[in-house]
Design a protein around this motif. Structure first.
Motif, short mmCIF file in Angstrom:
data_model
loop_
_atom_site.label_atom_id
_atom_site.label_comp_id
_atom_site.label_asym_id
_atom_site.label_seq_id
_atom_site.Cartn_x
_atom_site.Cartn_y
_atom_site.Cartn_z
N LEU A 2 4.10 3.71 7.82
CA LEU A 2 4.13 3.67 9.29
C LEU A 2 2.85 3.08 9.86
CD1 LEU A 2 5.75 7.01 10.48
CD2 LEU A 2 6.71 4.71 10.58
N THR A 3 1.69 3.56 9.35
CA THR A 3 0.41 3.10 9.89
C THR A 3 0.28 1.59 9.78
OG1 THR A 3 -0.65 5.16 9.23
CG2 THR A 3 -2.10 3.29 9.67
N ASN A 4 0.66 1.05 8.61
CA ASN A 4 0.46 -0.38 8.41
C ASN A 4 1.54 -1.21 9.11
OD1 ASN A 4 -2.07 -0.64 6.78
ND2 ASN A 4 -0.98 0.85 5.53
N VAL A 5 2.74 -0.64 9.30
CA VAL A 5 3.74 -1.31 10.15
C VAL A 5 3.20 -1.38 11.58
CG1 VAL A 5 6.00 -1.07 11.24
CG2 VAL A 5 5.79 -0.75 8.79
N PHE A 6 2.70 -0.23 12.06
CA PHE A 6 2.12 -0.20 13.42
C PHE A 6 0.98 -1.20 13.53
CE2 PHE A 6 3.35 4.51 14.38
CZ PHE A 6 4.66 4.11 14.52
N GLN A 45 3.71 6.24 -5.11
CA GLN A 45 3.95 6.39 -6.56
C GLN A 45 2.81 7.09 -7.27
OE1 GLN A 45 4.90 2.49 -7.97
NE2 GLN A 45 7.09 2.73 -7.57
N SER A 46 1.56 6.76 -6.90
CA SER A 46 0.48 7.31 -7.73
C SER A 46 -0.36 8.35 -7.00
CB SER A 46 -0.39 6.20 -8.29
OG SER A 46 -0.86 5.39 -7.26
N TYR A 47 0.02 8.70 -5.75
CA TYR A 47 -0.75 9.75 -5.08
C TYR A 47 0.14 10.82 -4.47
CZ TYR A 47 -4.53 12.01 -2.56
OH TYR A 47 -5.41 12.93 -2.08
N ASP A 48 0.82 10.46 -3.37
CA ASP A 48 1.63 11.48 -2.69
C ASP A 48 2.70 10.79 -1.84
OD1 ASP A 48 1.91 14.34 -1.60
OD2 ASP A 48 1.64 13.15 0.23
N VAL A 49 3.93 11.27 -1.93
CA VAL A 49 5.05 10.59 -1.26
C VAL A 49 4.90 10.63 0.27
CG1 VAL A 49 7.55 10.58 -0.91
CG2 VAL A 49 6.61 11.04 -3.17
N THR A 50 4.50 11.80 0.80
CA THR A 50 4.37 11.91 2.26
C THR A 50 3.26 10.98 2.77
OG1 THR A 50 4.99 14.21 2.02
CG2 THR A 50 4.15 13.54 4.17
N LEU A 51 2.14 10.95 2.03
CA LEU A 51 1.07 10.06 2.45
C LEU A 51 1.52 8.59 2.35
CD1 LEU A 51 -1.82 10.45 3.54
CD2 LEU A 51 -2.64 9.68 1.31
N GLY A 52 2.39 8.31 1.40
CA GLY A 52 2.96 6.97 1.29
C GLY A 52 3.72 6.61 2.56
N ALA A 53 4.47 7.60 3.11
CA ALA A 53 5.22 7.36 4.35
C ALA A 53 4.26 7.15 5.52
CB ALA A 53 6.16 8.53 4.64
N SER A 91 0.83 -1.20 0.00
CA SER A 91 0.00 0.00 0.00
C SER A 91 0.87 1.26 0.00
CB SER A 91 -0.96 0.00 1.19
OG SER A 91 -0.24 -0.02 2.40
N ALA A 92 1.98 1.23 0.75
CA ALA A 92 2.84 2.42 0.82
C ALA A 92 3.44 2.74 -0.54
CB ALA A 92 3.96 2.20 1.85
N VAL A 93 3.85 1.71 -1.27
CA VAL A 93 4.45 1.94 -2.60
C VAL A 93 3.41 2.50 -3.57
CG1 VAL A 93 5.46 0.78 -4.59
CG2 VAL A 93 6.28 0.24 -2.31
#
Lengths: 99, 201
Positions: free
Chosen positions: B123-127, B111-119, B105-107
């Motif tokens: 984090l959210t999904n790692v958590f 890639q197709s929306y926003d780099v910061t939101l990717g980060a 999901s992060a990738v």
């Protein structure tokens, strides 16, 4: 992903056909615990050494924590309420209300 | 068991941060190998559990709907969570749609929306995965076995499956594997779909 499904199926088939030697069969629980420790330890290393994760933690960690807690809470609530609403078939052990 | 789980993860994180900041060359092979071995033991345990077909038949019909409930709960949960932070509502829901599968999901989001939101998604999904590992045994005890499948999201077909298998029974393990597989197959469609919807507005 195929490797992972294959591993479950292989374990299942080998148990059903009783293909493992006795000394492995009796230690399956220990083997699982050992593999779990190794897995979590190596996952921990890859998280701790991932510069992208570590560098974004101070700025974005708070948001991410709120979002992760709320997604977990929402999904647990939905499954729990689903079990509750089908009381006649779902046992208490599985999360329903039937005794 | 919970101590072993928390301990291995935390010690690994500390080692990764302090001792091995560059990571290890074969780390992903070690992770994959341990995961494969672990899933082998889960399959092995399932086979010891008696008549599986009967156990699947004995499951309540609602067990089939578990992946749908997990998606709806995750999306609505992230919507509510976003109200408390500085983030547009739709973007919070997009992050929640990762369902714990952080690498994918992060990738896609980066890639197709926003780099910061990717980060944020990373984090959210790692958590989510870490919290799931910690919470599954507790939820299984307090709320019942099927709700214990929910926190893992898509990871209940791999990383969190052994935890579910050890905290619940073989019936629940089958539902968890089924739910994780369905969710893993859906995420590559769900995340881009929500991005399309967001870009449409």
């Amino acid at each position: 992903m195929l490797l992972l499904i294959g591993a479950v199926v292989l374990g299942f088939v080998m148990a059903r056909l009783d293909l493992l030697p006795r000394f492995l069969h009796v230690r399956m629980g220990h083997l699982g615990t050992l593999a779990l420790i190794l897995l979590l330890f190596s996952m921990g290393i890859s998280m701790g050494s991932n510069s992208e994760i570590i560098s974004s933690l101070p700025k974005l960690g708070g948001k991410a924590l709120v979002l992760s807690i709320s997604t977990i809470a929402g999904s647990v609530f939905f499954v729990w309420i689903g079990m509750r609403l089908t009381t006649e078939k779902t046992s208490k052990k599985l999360g329903g209300a039937r005794q | 068991m919970t101590m072993i789980i928390v301990g291995s993860l935390v010690v690994g994180m500390l080692c990764g941060y302090f001792l091995l900041p560059g990571g290890l060359p074969f780390l992903s092979s070690i992770t994959d190998g341990a995961l494969a071995l672990l899933l082998f033991t889960v399959g092995y345990d399932l086979a010891q559990g008696g008549d599986l077909r009967q156990k699947i038949k004995d499951l309540p019909r609602i067990a089939l709907a578990v992946p749908v409930l997990v998606i709806l709960g995750s999306l609505l949960g992230s919507l509510v969570g976003t109200l408390f932070i500085d983030l547009p509502l739709g973007e919070g829901v997009l992050v929640g749609a990762g369902l714990g599968w952080y690498s994918l999901s992060a990738v896609i989001i980066a890639q197709s929306y926003d780099v910061t939101l990717g980060a944020v998604a990373l984090l959210t999904n790692v958590f989510r995965e870490v919290l799931a590992i910690l919470l599954i045994p507790i939820i299984a005890r307090k709320l019942g076995y099927l709700p214990a499948i929910a926190p893992g999201g898509a990871t209940t077909m791999d990383v969190t499956l052994p935890i579910i298998s050890q905290s619940t029974d073989s019936q629940t393990t089958i539902v968890a594997f089924y739910s994780g597989t369905v969710l893993t197959a859906l995420i590559p469609f769900l995340v881009p779909l929500i991005i399309k919807l967001l870009q449409g507005f």
